[in-house]
Design an enzyme around this catalytic site. Structure first.
Site, PDB file in Angstrom:
ATOM      1  N   SER A 141      44.272  36.478  41.250  1.00  0.00           N
ATOM      2  CA  SER A 141      44.665  37.404  42.106  1.00  0.00           C
ATOM      3  C   SER A 141      43.581  38.059  42.972  1.00  0.00           C
ATOM      4  CB  SER A 141      45.580  38.843  41.557  1.00  0.00           C
ATOM      5  OG  SER A 141      45.446  39.805  42.526  1.00  0.00           O
ATOM      6  N   TYR A 154      44.565  45.021  34.713  1.00  0.00           N
ATOM      7  CA  TYR A 154      45.180  43.901  35.688  1.00  0.00           C
ATOM      8  C   TYR A 154      43.772  43.187  36.222  1.00  0.00           C
ATOM      9  CZ  TYR A 154      47.479  41.246  39.127  1.00  0.00           C
ATOM     10  OH  TYR A 154      48.169  40.199  39.897  1.00  0.00           O
TER      11      TYR A 154
END
Length: 259
Positions: A141, A154
């Protein structure tokens, strides 16, 4: 056994995983799909008109190392060695380190996004080396480039994904097995639906899958999708901390689990 190529995809019940499964099916590939909710994936495959002989579903939670590695071995036995393995399963939950219970959210995030990825690849590495070909694809990501408020679990997990895949790429250099790191920007999936901050260059899952399919086929080592977020990522990486920190002032935090 069919001569059509085979792709193994985790996190196939929704979002990016489902879009990738659709794209590979459209290209004539056989599918090996992994998700915790196996019945939902089977129902989706039927709704897409994918015949059972072209798609096998393996119910497994990537946090269960025995289950996900077992799914990989079962795939090899039932369908053959995949040409492409895509470790896509992941979760995105906000945390507040001042709250003790959120440490368990962090553990769960690492178990899913990091250990789950390694366990997904593990059954395939030796046979792919022996064959001399294959693609191991990790979905990272752009959030792994810099840390964002409330997003410590995250962002750090995806930063670890990027480094892990880089290490794996070095280990497999010269073996014929390519390691591909794909960094999505903001994709319109259930993972991002609850975000309460702006998401520039928001992309639909099928459009992302088209670009990811081409990237994987080319064996590119690293790509940000969409390209505009790649430019943003390079700028973010280059910013001095004092400037980056100033940009974050007033930014909404990632919501915590349950909020």
């Amino acid at each position: 056994m069919s001569s059509a190529p085979l792709v193994f995809i985790t996190g196939a019940s929704s979002g990016i995983g489902q879009a990738l499964a659709r794209r590979y099916h459209q290209a004539g590939w056989r599918l090996a799909l992994v998700a915790r909710r196996g019945a939902e994936v089977e129902a989706w495959a039927r709704s897409e008109g994918i015949p059972p002989e072209r798609c096998t579903v393996y119910p497994a939670d990537v946090r269960d190392l025995d289950a996900i590695a077992g799914a990989g071995r079962a795939c090899i036995e039932a369908q053959g060695l995949p040409d492409v393995v895509i470790a896509n399963a992941g979760i995105s939950l906000g945390i507040d380190t001042a709250i003790f219970e959120d440490l368990e959210v962090m553990r769960r995030t690492y178990e899913t996004n990091n250990l789950g990825m390694a366990a997904t690849f593990q059954p395939f590495i030796t046979p792919m080396r022996q064959r001399g070909s294959g693609r191991l694809v990790g979905i990272a990501s752009v959030a792994g480039i810099r840390g964002l408020p409330g997003h410590g679990a995250y962002c750090s997990s995806k930063a670890a994904v990027i480094s892990y895949l880089e290490s794996l790429r070095g280990e497999l250099h010269g073996s014929g097995v390519r390691v591909v790191t794909v960094l999505p920007g903001y994709i319109a999936t259930p993972l991002t639906a609850a975000n309460r901050y702006s998401m520039p260059f928001l992309m639909q899952p099928d459009a992302f899958a088209d670009r990811a399919f081409d990237t994987i086929a080319a064996g590119r080592s690293y790509r940000v999708i969409p390209w505009q977020m790649g430019v943003v990522a390079k700028l973010m990486r280059a910013l001095p901390n004092v400037v980056f920190d100033r940009l974050l002032v007033g930014r909404e935090r990632k919501h915590r689990a349950g909020e």
